[in-house]
Design a protein around this motif. Sequence first.
Motif, PDB file in Angstrom:
ATOM      1  N   GLY A  21       0.827  -1.216   0.000  1.00 43.72           N
ATOM      2  CA  GLY A  21       0.000   0.000   0.000  1.00 43.72           C
ATOM      3  C   GLY A  21       0.853   1.254   0.000  1.00 43.72           C
ATOM      4  O   GLY A  21       0.464   2.268   0.594  1.00 43.72           O
ATOM      5  N   GLY A  23       1.337   3.450  -2.090  1.00 41.30           N
ATOM      6  CA  GLY A  23       0.779   4.624  -2.778  1.00 41.30           C
ATOM      7  C   GLY A  23      -0.223   5.375  -1.908  1.00 41.30           C
ATOM      8  O   GLY A  23      -0.685   6.451  -2.277  1.00 41.30           O
ATOM      9  N   GLY A  24      -0.577   4.835  -0.752  1.00 40.80           N
ATOM     10  CA  GLY A  24      -1.565   5.481   0.120  1.00 40.80           C
ATOM     11  C   GLY A  24      -0.915   6.483   1.057  1.00 40.80           C
ATOM     12  O   GLY A  24       0.312   6.639   1.085  1.00 40.80           O
ATOM     13  N   ARG A  47      -1.213  -1.524  -7.004  1.00 43.21           N
ATOM     14  CA  ARG A  47      -2.293  -2.514  -6.995  1.00 43.21           C
ATOM     15  C   ARG A  47      -2.415  -3.196  -8.364  1.00 43.21           C
ATOM     16  O   ARG A  47      -2.732  -4.375  -8.453  1.00 43.21           O
ATOM     17  CB  ARG A  47      -3.616  -1.821  -6.638  1.00 43.21           C
ATOM     18  CG  ARG A  47      -4.737  -2.823  -6.391  1.00 43.21           C
ATOM     19  CD  ARG A  47      -6.084  -2.232  -6.680  1.00 43.21           C
ATOM     20  NE  ARG A  47      -6.422  -1.149  -5.788  1.00 43.21           N
ATOM     21  CZ  ARG A  47      -7.588  -1.047  -5.155  1.00 43.21           C
ATOM     22  NH1 ARG A  47      -8.481  -1.986  -5.291  1.00 43.21           N
ATOM     23  NH2 ARG A  47      -7.851  -0.001  -4.419  1.00 43.21           N
ATOM     24  N   ALA A  74      -1.690  -1.647   3.298  1.00 45.14           N
ATOM     25  CA  ALA A  74      -2.698  -1.753   2.233  1.00 45.14           C
ATOM     26  C   ALA A  74      -4.048  -2.042   2.862  1.00 45.14           C
ATOM     27  O   ALA A  74      -4.136  -2.801   3.827  1.00 45.14           O
ATOM     28  CB  ALA A  74      -2.326  -2.878   1.272  1.00 45.14           C
ATOM     29  N   LYS A 151     -10.120  -6.343  10.083  1.00 47.36           N
ATOM     30  CA  LYS A 151      -8.863  -5.911  10.730  1.00 47.36           C
ATOM     31  C   LYS A 151      -8.594  -6.730  11.995  1.00 47.36           C
ATOM     32  O   LYS A 151      -7.446  -7.053  12.302  1.00 47.36           O
ATOM     33  CB  LYS A 151      -8.923  -4.407  11.047  1.00 47.36           C
ATOM     34  CG  LYS A 151      -8.761  -3.543   9.804  1.00 47.36           C
ATOM     35  CD  LYS A 151      -7.337  -3.637   9.274  1.00 47.36           C
ATOM     36  CE  LYS A 151      -7.118  -2.920   7.969  1.00 47.36           C
ATOM     37  NZ  LYS A 151      -5.790  -3.144   7.392  1.00 47.36           N
ATOM     38  N   ASN A 176      -6.673   8.698  14.608  1.00 53.89           N
ATOM     39  CA  ASN A 176      -6.928   9.513  13.407  1.00 53.89           C
ATOM     40  C   ASN A 176      -5.617  10.113  12.914  1.00 53.89           C
ATOM     41  O   ASN A 176      -4.887  10.707  13.707  1.00 53.89           O
ATOM     42  CB  ASN A 176      -7.863  10.683  13.732  1.00 53.89           C
ATOM     43  CG  ASN A 176      -9.186  10.214  14.293  1.00 53.89           C
ATOM     44  OD1 ASN A 176      -9.833   9.375  13.708  1.00 53.89           O
ATOM     45  ND2 ASN A 176      -9.560  10.748  15.448  1.00 53.89           N
TER      46      ASN A 176
HETATM   47  N1  LIG Z   1      -5.906   7.628   7.186  1.00 56.74           N
HETATM   48  C1  LIG Z   1      -6.213   7.514   8.470  1.00 56.74           C
HETATM   49  O1  LIG Z   1      -6.688   8.465   9.123  1.00 56.74           O
HETATM   50  C2  LIG Z   1      -5.958   6.222   9.197  1.00 56.74           C
HETATM   51  C3  LIG Z   1      -6.191   6.205  10.571  1.00 56.74           C
HETATM   52  C4  LIG Z   1      -5.967   5.018  11.277  1.00 56.74           C
HETATM   53  C5  LIG Z   1      -5.537   3.889  10.596  1.00 56.74           C
HETATM   54  N2  LIG Z   1      -5.314   3.927   9.252  1.00 56.74           N
HETATM   55  C6  LIG Z   1      -4.909   2.663   8.626  1.00 56.74           C
HETATM   56  O2  LIG Z   1      -3.744   2.759   7.851  1.00 56.74           O
HETATM   57  C7  LIG Z   1      -3.829   1.843   6.743  1.00 56.74           C
HETATM   58  C8  LIG Z   1      -3.600   2.614   5.447  1.00 56.74           C
HETATM   59  O3  LIG Z   1      -4.542   3.680   5.369  1.00 56.74           O
HETATM   60  P1  LIG Z   1      -4.370   4.909   4.349  1.00 56.74           P
HETATM   61  O4  LIG Z   1      -5.085   6.062   4.949  1.00 56.74           O
HETATM   62  O5  LIG Z   1      -2.959   5.040   3.910  1.00 56.74           O
HETATM   63  O6  LIG Z   1      -5.246   4.379   3.133  1.00 56.74           O
HETATM   64  P2  LIG Z   1      -5.099   4.746   1.574  1.00 56.74           P
HETATM   65  O7  LIG Z   1      -4.478   6.082   1.432  1.00 56.74           O
HETATM   66  O8  LIG Z   1      -6.434   4.511   0.948  1.00 56.74           O
HETATM   67  O9  LIG Z   1      -4.066   3.638   1.054  1.00 56.74           O
HETATM   68  C9  LIG Z   1      -4.415   2.285   0.952  1.00 56.74           C
HETATM   69  C10 LIG Z   1      -3.471   1.628  -0.020  1.00 56.74           C
HETATM   70  O10 LIG Z   1      -3.852   0.249  -0.155  1.00 56.74           O
HETATM   71  C11 LIG Z   1      -3.825  -0.082  -1.535  1.00 56.74           C
HETATM   72  N3  LIG Z   1      -4.753  -1.180  -1.839  1.00 56.74           N
HETATM   73  C12 LIG Z   1      -6.088  -1.222  -1.644  1.00 56.74           C
HETATM   74  N4  LIG Z   1      -6.584  -2.390  -2.106  1.00 56.74           N
HETATM   75  C13 LIG Z   1      -5.534  -3.088  -2.599  1.00 56.74           C
HETATM   76  C14 LIG Z   1      -5.409  -4.366  -3.226  1.00 56.74           C
HETATM   77  N5  LIG Z   1      -6.478  -5.167  -3.432  1.00 56.74           N
HETATM   78  N6  LIG Z   1      -4.181  -4.775  -3.616  1.00 56.74           N
HETATM   79  C15 LIG Z   1      -3.089  -3.972  -3.417  1.00 56.74           C
HETATM   80  N7  LIG Z   1      -3.141  -2.761  -2.838  1.00 56.74           N
HETATM   81  C16 LIG Z   1      -4.361  -2.331  -2.438  1.00 56.74           C
HETATM   82  C17 LIG Z   1      -4.262   1.184  -2.235  1.00 56.74           C
HETATM   83  O11 LIG Z   1      -3.904   1.138  -3.580  1.00 56.74           O
HETATM   84  P3  LIG Z   1      -4.666   2.099  -4.648  1.00 56.74           P
HETATM   85  O12 LIG Z   1      -4.135   3.481  -4.356  1.00 56.74           O
HETATM   86  O13 LIG Z   1      -4.273   1.559  -5.964  1.00 56.74           O
HETATM   87  O14 LIG Z   1      -6.135   1.976  -4.344  1.00 56.74           O
HETATM   88  C18 LIG Z   1      -3.500   2.238  -1.422  1.00 56.74           C
HETATM   89  O15 LIG Z   1      -2.172   2.362  -1.910  1.00 56.74           O
HETATM   90  C19 LIG Z   1      -5.220   1.195   6.845  1.00 56.74           C
HETATM   91  O16 LIG Z   1      -5.120  -0.037   7.507  1.00 56.74           O
HETATM   92  C20 LIG Z   1      -5.998   2.163   7.691  1.00 56.74           C
HETATM   93  O17 LIG Z   1      -7.017   1.537   8.454  1.00 56.74           O
HETATM   94  C21 LIG Z   1      -5.515   5.058   8.522  1.00 56.74           C
END
Ligand SMILES: NC(=O)c1ccc[n+]([C@@H]2O[C@H](COP(=O)([O-])OP(=O)(O)OC[C@H]3O[C@@H](n4cnc5c(N)ncnc54)[C@H](OP(=O)(O)O)[C@@H]3O)[C@@H](O)[C@H]2O)c1
Length: 326
Positions: A21, A23-24, A47, A74, A151, A176
Amino acid sequence: MNISSDSKFDSLRSQRIYVAGHGGMVGKALVRALQAIGADDLVLKTRDELDLCNQSAVESFFETEQPDCVLFAAARVGGIHANNTYPAEFIYDNLMMAANSIHAAYRANVKRFLFLGSTCIYPRMAPQPMPESCLLSGPLEKTNEAYALAKIAGLKMCEFYRQQYGVHFHSAMPTNLYGPGDNYHPENSHVLPALIRRFHEAQESGQPEVVIWGTGQPRREFLHVDDLADGVLHLCTLPDPPNLVNIGTGTDVTILELSQKIAHVVGYEGKITTNPAQPDGTPVKRTDMTLMHSTGWKSKIELDDGLHRTYQDFLAEARHGALRQA
Ligand SMILES: NC(=O)c1ccc[n+]([C@@H]2O[C@H](COP(=O)([O-])OP(=O)(O)OC[C@H]3O[C@@H](n4cnc5c(N)ncnc54)[C@H](OP(=O)(O)O)[C@@H]3O)[C@@H](O)[C@H]2O)c1
């Protein structure tokens, strides 16, 4: 880029590390942090190159690439509307990604797997601040139950693989997050980026007043994503990390205080009004940081500084047409 020579990270520098992941928002921060310590053997797949829901693709990826360490950021993530409307996709994708990756990593002799989730795994009526021990002690929040269950399965898999096979598979649950790469969608974004956008637009268009949702009194905690990445790397240096640990600041602000801070950062001098007719949600949501602090880590980026940096990132992303609005 400044390369940190902190000897604490010596063991990580020499490892081949897969950031799932990348790119996220979280994945990008992990890559920045790894590059900053001089870890340069990184495995990164989009992905399109590797769908983590595809079991055979995941197995052959791990057999071929043989990473030493996996940082698992991811996930299929989304706001309340997406979680509520597509619970089947949320549970299927997140279960498959976790199960495929954890099992394939074990089979490929990966030494360390750090699984990331979120504090929405804790019960809806969890004690405040939320300790790790409240996991599975009560019903989950209905609106993101599918995501939380997937999760919880992932973190339990790490725990059971560690218990049975003696591998360093463990999990961290961030509060958050905010920072570069956040989602600024006008309706689907989290409260902090939504407020940055609202105050920015009010400032640009000279609006005399910004009305915020609810009473402004609910208390929330916010961690800069670069602090999260620092905490994740810290956990990867521990010889005996906790199975599950919260990562946050342990401090909170009211939504009204947050709005005032953002208005200040943006330079908005109009009026801020609350709208008590709208619902507030949970009065307090804060992580218990006792366990993470006991490992020798504390968050470093103060909210005021983090908001300032994030607004600069927002402006730069907007200038380059790179503002995320998914
Ligand atoms: N953002 C927050 O506030 C926050 C808070 C607490 C916890 N978290 C946790 O941190 C983690 C990452 O969150 P984030 O905010 O970075 O999310 P994000 O920006 O949406 O990034 C998620 C990443 O996962 C990739 N992905 C999704 N489905 C996939 C698949 N089937 N195969 C391969 N890659 C896949 C996405 O690729 P694409 O870009 O191609 O879709 C993206 O690069 C999660 O577990 C989330 O629960 C986030």
